[in-house]
Design an enzyme around this catalytic site. Structure first.
Site, PDB file in Angstrom:
ATOM      1  N   ARG A 171     -20.698 -18.751  46.311  1.00 43.55           N
ATOM      2  CA  ARG A 171     -20.767 -18.524  47.765  1.00 43.55           C
ATOM      3  C   ARG A 171     -19.365 -18.233  48.320  1.00 43.55           C
ATOM      4  O   ARG A 171     -19.173 -17.278  49.059  1.00 43.55           O
ATOM      5  CB  ARG A 171     -21.373 -19.778  48.414  1.00 43.55           C
ATOM      6  CG  ARG A 171     -21.557 -19.695  49.890  1.00 43.55           C
ATOM      7  CD  ARG A 171     -22.197 -20.960  50.412  1.00 43.55           C
ATOM      8  NE  ARG A 171     -21.381 -22.155  50.160  1.00 43.55           N
ATOM      9  CZ  ARG A 171     -21.699 -23.372  50.545  1.00 43.55           C
ATOM     10  NH1 ARG A 171     -22.840 -23.571  51.194  1.00 43.55           N
ATOM     11  NH2 ARG A 171     -20.916 -24.396  50.279  1.00 43.55           N
ATOM     12  N   ASN A 188     -13.451 -37.231  32.563  1.00 43.40           N
ATOM     13  CA  ASN A 188     -14.595 -38.019  33.046  1.00 43.40           C
ATOM     14  C   ASN A 188     -14.830 -39.286  32.220  1.00 43.40           C
ATOM     15  O   ASN A 188     -15.728 -40.057  32.513  1.00 43.40           O
ATOM     16  CB  ASN A 188     -15.874 -37.176  33.097  1.00 43.40           C
ATOM     17  CG  ASN A 188     -16.445 -36.924  31.720  1.00 43.40           C
ATOM     18  OD1 ASN A 188     -15.708 -36.842  30.753  1.00 43.40           O
ATOM     19  ND2 ASN A 188     -17.753 -36.825  31.624  1.00 43.40           N
ATOM     20  N   GLY A 243     -16.682 -28.208  40.269  1.00 42.47           N
ATOM     21  CA  GLY A 243     -16.329 -28.991  39.088  1.00 42.47           C
ATOM     22  C   GLY A 243     -17.285 -28.788  37.920  1.00 42.47           C
ATOM     23  O   GLY A 243     -16.859 -28.641  36.766  1.00 42.47           O
ATOM     24  N   SER A 284     -26.232 -43.868  36.084  1.00 42.69           N
ATOM     25  CA  SER A 284     -25.481 -44.169  34.856  1.00 42.69           C
ATOM     26  C   SER A 284     -25.625 -45.626  34.419  1.00 42.69           C
ATOM     27  O   SER A 284     -25.730 -45.892  33.214  1.00 42.69           O
ATOM     28  CB  SER A 284     -24.005 -43.804  35.036  1.00 42.69           C
ATOM     29  OG  SER A 284     -23.890 -42.402  35.124  1.00 42.69           O
ATOM     30  N   THR A 295     -16.194 -39.927  38.224  1.00 42.06           N
ATOM     31  CA  THR A 295     -16.936 -38.827  38.850  1.00 42.06           C
ATOM     32  C   THR A 295     -16.243 -38.416  40.146  1.00 42.06           C
ATOM     33  O   THR A 295     -15.137 -38.887  40.448  1.00 42.06           O
ATOM     34  CB  THR A 295     -18.431 -39.194  39.039  1.00 42.06           C
ATOM     35  OG1 THR A 295     -19.119 -38.025  39.489  1.00 42.06           O
ATOM     36  CG2 THR A 295     -18.660 -40.326  40.022  1.00 42.06           C
ATOM     37  N   LYS A 336     -11.889 -36.893  39.211  1.00 40.39           N
ATOM     38  CA  LYS A 336     -11.751 -36.390  37.835  1.00 40.39           C
ATOM     39  C   LYS A 336     -10.382 -35.783  37.540  1.00 40.39           C
ATOM     40  O   LYS A 336      -9.920 -35.825  36.406  1.00 40.39           O
ATOM     41  CB  LYS A 336     -12.844 -35.357  37.528  1.00 40.39           C
ATOM     42  CG  LYS A 336     -14.221 -35.976  37.372  1.00 40.39           C
ATOM     43  CD  LYS A 336     -15.257 -34.955  36.936  1.00 40.39           C
ATOM     44  CE  LYS A 336     -16.633 -35.574  36.876  1.00 40.39           C
ATOM     45  NZ  LYS A 336     -17.648 -34.678  36.340  1.00 40.39           N
ATOM     46  N   SER A 361     -26.028 -43.239  41.654  1.00 36.62           N
ATOM     47  CA  SER A 361     -25.804 -43.006  40.220  1.00 36.62           C
ATOM     48  C   SER A 361     -26.874 -43.723  39.389  1.00 36.62           C
ATOM     49  O   SER A 361     -27.247 -44.862  39.677  1.00 36.62           O
ATOM     50  CB  SER A 361     -24.428 -43.526  39.825  1.00 36.62           C
ATOM     51  OG  SER A 361     -24.305 -43.491  38.421  1.00 36.62           O
ATOM     52  N   GLY A 372     -30.442 -30.291  33.419  1.00 35.10           N
ATOM     53  CA  GLY A 372     -29.240 -31.025  33.805  1.00 35.10           C
ATOM     54  C   GLY A 372     -29.341 -32.486  33.394  1.00 35.10           C
ATOM     55  O   GLY A 372     -28.325 -33.138  33.155  1.00 35.10           O
TER      56      GLY A 372
HETATM   57  P1  NAP Z   1     -18.732 -29.254  43.678  1.00 36.97           P
HETATM   58  O1  NAP Z   1     -17.487 -29.287  42.893  1.00 36.97           O
HETATM   59  O2  NAP Z   1     -18.750 -29.842  45.051  1.00 36.97           O
HETATM   60  O3  NAP Z   1     -19.238 -27.718  43.763  1.00 36.97           O
HETATM   61  C1  NAP Z   1     -20.394 -27.393  44.475  1.00 36.97           C
HETATM   62  C2  NAP Z   1     -20.775 -25.950  44.182  1.00 36.97           C
HETATM   63  O4  NAP Z   1     -22.035 -25.688  44.816  1.00 36.97           O
HETATM   64  C3  NAP Z   1     -19.794 -24.930  44.740  1.00 36.97           C
HETATM   65  O5  NAP Z   1     -19.766 -23.812  43.904  1.00 36.97           O
HETATM   66  C4  NAP Z   1     -20.427 -24.605  46.103  1.00 36.97           C
HETATM   67  O6  NAP Z   1     -20.050 -23.331  46.592  1.00 36.97           O
HETATM   68  C5  NAP Z   1     -21.882 -24.568  45.710  1.00 36.97           C
HETATM   69  N1  NAP Z   1     -22.797 -24.779  46.849  1.00 36.97           N
HETATM   70  C6  NAP Z   1     -22.985 -25.913  47.539  1.00 36.97           C
HETATM   71  N2  NAP Z   1     -23.927 -25.725  48.486  1.00 36.97           N
HETATM   72  C7  NAP Z   1     -24.330 -24.428  48.375  1.00 36.97           C
HETATM   73  C8  NAP Z   1     -25.285 -23.622  49.062  1.00 36.97           C
HETATM   74  N3  NAP Z   1     -26.014 -24.124  50.073  1.00 36.97           N
HETATM   75  N4  NAP Z   1     -25.444 -22.348  48.693  1.00 36.97           N
HETATM   76  C9  NAP Z   1     -24.710 -21.838  47.656  1.00 36.97           C
HETATM   77  N5  NAP Z   1     -23.798 -22.541  46.963  1.00 36.97           N
HETATM   78  C10 NAP Z   1     -23.615 -23.823  47.314  1.00 36.97           C
HETATM   79  O7  NAP Z   1     -19.905 -30.028  42.910  1.00 36.97           O
HETATM   80  P2  NAP Z   1     -20.132 -30.097  41.316  1.00 36.97           P
HETATM   81  O8  NAP Z   1     -19.536 -31.335  40.792  1.00 36.97           O
HETATM   82  O9  NAP Z   1     -19.740 -28.805  40.731  1.00 36.97           O
HETATM   83  O10 NAP Z   1     -21.720 -30.302  41.242  1.00 36.97           O
HETATM   84  C11 NAP Z   1     -22.620 -29.228  41.430  1.00 36.97           C
HETATM   85  C12 NAP Z   1     -24.026 -29.694  41.016  1.00 36.97           C
HETATM   86  O11 NAP Z   1     -24.014 -29.993  39.605  1.00 36.97           O
HETATM   87  C13 NAP Z   1     -24.503 -30.968  41.715  1.00 36.97           C
HETATM   88  O12 NAP Z   1     -25.859 -30.855  41.993  1.00 36.97           O
HETATM   89  C14 NAP Z   1     -24.275 -32.062  40.678  1.00 36.97           C
HETATM   90  O13 NAP Z   1     -25.193 -33.137  40.807  1.00 36.97           O
HETATM   91  C15 NAP Z   1     -24.545 -31.287  39.391  1.00 36.97           C
HETATM   92  N6  NAP Z   1     -23.863 -31.874  38.224  1.00 36.97           N
HETATM   93  C16 NAP Z   1     -24.623 -32.211  37.160  1.00 36.97           C
HETATM   94  C17 NAP Z   1     -24.041 -32.756  36.056  1.00 36.97           C
HETATM   95  C18 NAP Z   1     -24.914 -33.110  34.895  1.00 36.97           C
HETATM   96  O14 NAP Z   1     -24.473 -33.868  34.018  1.00 36.97           O
HETATM   97  N7  NAP Z   1     -26.116 -32.581  34.820  1.00 36.97           N
HETATM   98  C19 NAP Z   1     -22.657 -32.963  35.997  1.00 36.97           C
HETATM   99  C20 NAP Z   1     -21.890 -32.601  37.102  1.00 36.97           C
HETATM  100  C21 NAP Z   1     -22.511 -32.067  38.233  1.00 36.97           C
HETATM  101  P3  NAP Z   1     -18.743 -23.187  47.517  1.00 36.97           P
HETATM  102  O15 NAP Z   1     -17.582 -23.089  46.567  1.00 36.97           O
HETATM  103  O16 NAP Z   1     -18.978 -21.954  48.283  1.00 36.97           O
HETATM  104  O17 NAP Z   1     -18.663 -24.412  48.390  1.00 36.97           O
END
Ligand code: NAP
Length: 288
Positions: free
Chosen positions: A153, A90, A132, A21, A65, A69, A19, A248
């Site tokens: 996916r 969050n 999420g 943060s 996080t 959450k 992190s 992001g």
């Molecule tokens: P999450 O709840 O674990 O969801 C992950 C997502 O990514 C799911 O839709 C998953 O699909 C998909 N995925 C993972 N590997 C994949 C692959 N190889 N091919 C296709 N789809 C794939 O995680 P999250 O919290 O949503 O976070 C997702 C991303 O957003 C991360 O990189 C995180 O760092 C970023 N994020 C950024 C912020 C920001 O403030 N900028 C905030 C939160 C998160 P499935 O459902 O099929 O597993």
């Protein structure tokens, strides 16, 4: 300087080691001349136990996080209506009562609006992902009355998210398309906005993208929620095609800005926090 009066803020999650943060928040406190410190807590108890302990110890506020959450919500005295609707908190403020908020939704919309140069209402956005982060963005877009296409996916997660948003917001302009090159390409061709809400492209797999460049068109605004690296392959592809982009990293910083404003009522130094976020990411290694 840390003193007996110093207020403690922090982040709970697991994993939490990478992190940035603490760097973003502590830089802001310094600039704001707050007698406060921000630290990470990798907890091994339940979210409810952590919330109760932080409250009793006099911690002033925490960010939450993955994977807590949703789990923290029953432990709170009150939950802001938006956080309740999204089903994720969050930011927690400890005062007489323990209150939960969701700053991911407004942070994602602020970053997207900036990239787009206007509001999202009346536009169409394709979201890739249904985890999420995708939830926060999708609820934000529904609130702003933006047409939504979700591609994930695991198709069932996309359908569940669509059904939940329809039920909770009464916004019905949401469809799901299969996560295949052809279907996703078709969705993008009729969209104004493309948002990657998957972890594809995140360090260390920085040479990956959810699409090939030929799926993009110059009228598209492309947002990548992945912030490490700040310039993902998708954002580089988008710039190559002439798209507007939203990062992001700015979303990450905006949710921190809003947390500080909830906790202190003060105005957080956005530009300083953005440059501190970039510096912190660079420090992880030469390839960022
Ligand atoms: P999450 O709840 O674990 O969801 C992950 C997502 O990514 C799911 O839709 C998953 O699909 C998909 N995925 C993972 N590997 C994949 C692959 N190889 N091919 C296709 N789809 C794939 O995680 P999250 O919290 O949503 O976070 C997702 C991303 O957003 C991360 O990189 C995180 O760092 C970023 N994020 C950024 C912020 C920001 O403030 N900028 C905030 C939160 C998160 P499935 O459902 O099929 O597993």
């Amino acid at each position: 300087m840390i003193a007996s009066t110093t207020r403690v803020y922090g982040l709970i999650g697991n994993p939490i080691e990478h992190s940035i943060s603490p760097q973003i928040q502590n830089a802001a406190y310094g600039q704001m001349k707050l007698d406060a410190v921000y630290v990470c807590f990798k907890i091994s108890c339940s979210a409810a136990q952590a919330v109760s302990s932080f409250h009793r110890l006099g911690v002033s506020g925490i960010n939450v996080t993955i994977p807590y959450k949703t789990e923290v919500m029953p432990a709170l005295d009150e939950v802001d209506p938006l956080a309740e609707q999204v089903g994720a908190v969050n930011t927690i403020k400890f005062a007489e009562r323990v209150s939960g908020y969701n700053t991911d939704v407004s942070a994602s919309m602020r970053s997207l609006r900036e990239g787009l140069g206007t509001g999202t209402g009346g536009k169409t956005a394709t979201i890739v992902g249904a985890g999420g982060a995708a939830r926060a963005v999708a609820f934000g877009l529904a609130k702003e009355r933006c047409g939504i296409i979700i591609s994930n996916r695991t198709a069932s997660r996309a359908s569940s998210l669509r059904d939940e948003i329809r039920e909770k917001t009464a916004w019905t302009d949401i469809e799901v398309v299969p996560y295949s090159t052809g279907e996703l390409g078709g969705a993008i061709s009729r969209s104004d906005i493309l948002i990657n809400a998957t972890s594809v492209g995140m360090h260390p797999k920085t040479d990956e993208s959810v699409v090939t460049a030929d799926a993009l068109h110059p009228e598209l605004t492309v947002m990548d929620l992945v912030y490490n690296p700040p310039q993902t392959k998708l954002l580089r592809q988008a710039k190559g095609v002439g798209c507007r982009t939203a990062s992001g990293l700015s979303m990450l910083v905006y949710q921190a800005v809003e947390s500080i404003e909830i906790w202190t009522g003060g105005k957080a130094p956005v530009d300083l926090m953005l440059s501190e976020a970039r510096r912190a990411l660079r420090e992880f290694g030469p390839d960022r």
